[in-house]
Design a protein around this motif. Structure first.
Motif, mmCIF file in Angstrom:
data_model
loop_
_atom_site.group_PDB
_atom_site.id
_atom_site.type_symbol
_atom_site.label_atom_id
_atom_site.label_comp_id
_atom_site.label_asym_id
_atom_site.label_seq_id
_atom_site.Cartn_x
_atom_site.Cartn_y
_atom_site.Cartn_z
ATOM 1 N N LYS A 28 -5.340 -1.332 4.487
ATOM 2 C CA LYS A 28 -6.019 -0.102 4.885
ATOM 3 C C LYS A 28 -6.173 0.891 3.732
ATOM 4 O O LYS A 28 -7.233 1.503 3.571
ATOM 5 C CB LYS A 28 -5.260 0.551 6.042
ATOM 6 N N LYS A 29 -5.124 1.040 2.919
ATOM 7 C CA LYS A 29 -5.190 1.997 1.814
ATOM 8 C C LYS A 29 -6.328 1.618 0.862
ATOM 9 O O LYS A 29 -7.139 2.457 0.483
ATOM 10 C CB LYS A 29 -3.873 2.050 1.056
ATOM 11 N N SER A 30 -6.414 0.355 0.479
ATOM 12 C CA SER A 30 -7.477 -0.109 -0.411
ATOM 13 C C SER A 30 -8.842 0.059 0.238
ATOM 14 O O SER A 30 -9.804 0.470 -0.423
ATOM 15 C CB SER A 30 -7.241 -1.566 -0.797
ATOM 16 N N GLY A 31 -8.934 -0.244 1.530
ATOM 17 C CA GLY A 31 -10.202 -0.070 2.242
ATOM 18 C C GLY A 31 -10.691 1.361 2.185
ATOM 19 O O GLY A 31 -11.882 1.617 1.963
ATOM 20 N N ASN A 32 -9.769 2.310 2.360
ATOM 21 C CA ASN A 32 -10.150 3.723 2.299
ATOM 22 C C ASN A 32 -10.521 4.161 0.887
ATOM 23 O O ASN A 32 -11.460 4.938 0.697
ATOM 24 C CB ASN A 32 -9.028 4.593 2.860
ATOM 25 N N VAL A 33 -9.789 3.652 -0.129
ATOM 26 C CA VAL A 33 -10.099 3.999 -1.522
ATOM 27 C C VAL A 33 -11.497 3.505 -1.881
ATOM 28 O O VAL A 33 -12.310 4.246 -2.442
ATOM 29 C CB VAL A 33 -9.037 3.420 -2.492
#
Length: 178
Positions: A28-33
Motif C-alpha cells: 500500500k505504501k508504494s502504491g500511494n507513493v
C-alpha cells in the motif's frame, strides 16, 4: 488493443491504475507513493516535458507508461526517462507493457529524441534495448538506491555519455523515487 497518446481527461483513471498496480506488487505504501508521483507528473509538468501512452481495450485502461524530459547541462541531446510503467494486475504477463514500451520508443525516436533512460529491472528493460550504465555515463539527479537498475539506450544515434548535471521534471524531484 488500442494505444493512445496523452492523458488529458483520464487523470483519475490513470492514477487509480498506478495505485492498484503498485499496491498489488509492492504494498500500500508504494502504491500511494507511485500514485502521488503520477499525479504530480500529470499536474506539474510542462506539456512537452511529459508523454503518456495508454493501452485500452473496450474502453478499459489496461496499462500506461510515462516518459519525461531530462536535461543535461552540458549536452545538447534530447533525453527522456521512462518512468513509471503499470499494467493492471489482472492483465499482466500478456505483453501489454512491452507493446507500450516499444510503441513509446518508436514515437520518441520519430520525434527526434536521442537517448532514453530508465531505472528498473535490467532483465526486463534489456528486452527493449536498454543497457546498464553507471553514473559516469549519465549522472542521476539523486543517489541511486539500486545502481544496477540505471539503464539507457540510444534511439538511432550515438550511444555516448551524457555530459553535465541532470535536471528532471519536478515530479521526479523526490529522492525516495531514486
Amino acid at each position: 488493443m488500442n494505444i493512445e497518446t496523452g492523458f488529458a481527461g483520464t487523470e483519475p483513471e490513470i492514477r487509480t491504475l498506478f495505485r492498484e498496480t503498485f499496491t498489488a506488487s509492492e504494498g500500500k505504501k508504494s502504491g500511494n507513493v507511485i500514485a502521488g508521483f503520477v499525479s504530480a507528473l500529470m499536474e506539474t509538468s510542462i506539456h512537452d516535458d511529459v508523454i503518456a501512452f495508454s493501452a485500452r481495450e473496450d474502453e478499459k485502461l489496461l496499462g500506461c507508461i510515462f516518459f519525461s524530459r531530462m536535461r543535461y547541462s552540458d549536452d545538447p541531446r534530447s533525453v527522456f526517462i521512462l518512468s513509471p510503467v503499470a499494467v493492471s494486475p489482472g492483465m499482466q504477463k500478456r505483453g501489454i507493457g512491452g507493446e507500450l514500451i516499444r510503441f513509446g520508443l518508436t514515437k520518441l525516436e520519430q520525434a527526434g529524441v536521442d537517448i532514453t533512460l530508465t531505472y528498473g529491472d535490467p532483465a526486463y528493460y534489456g528486452r527493449f534495448g536498454y543497457q546498464q550504465i553507471d553514473i559516469d555515463f549519465a549522472q542521476a539527479p539523486y543517489p541511486l538506491s539500486q545502481p544496477i537498475g540505471w539503464l539507457a539506450q540510444a534511439l538511432g544515434g550515438e550511444f555516448s555519455p551524457l555530459n553535465g548535471v541532470p535536471v528532471c521534471v519536478e515530479a521526479l524531484g523526490d529522492p525516495q523515487l531514486w
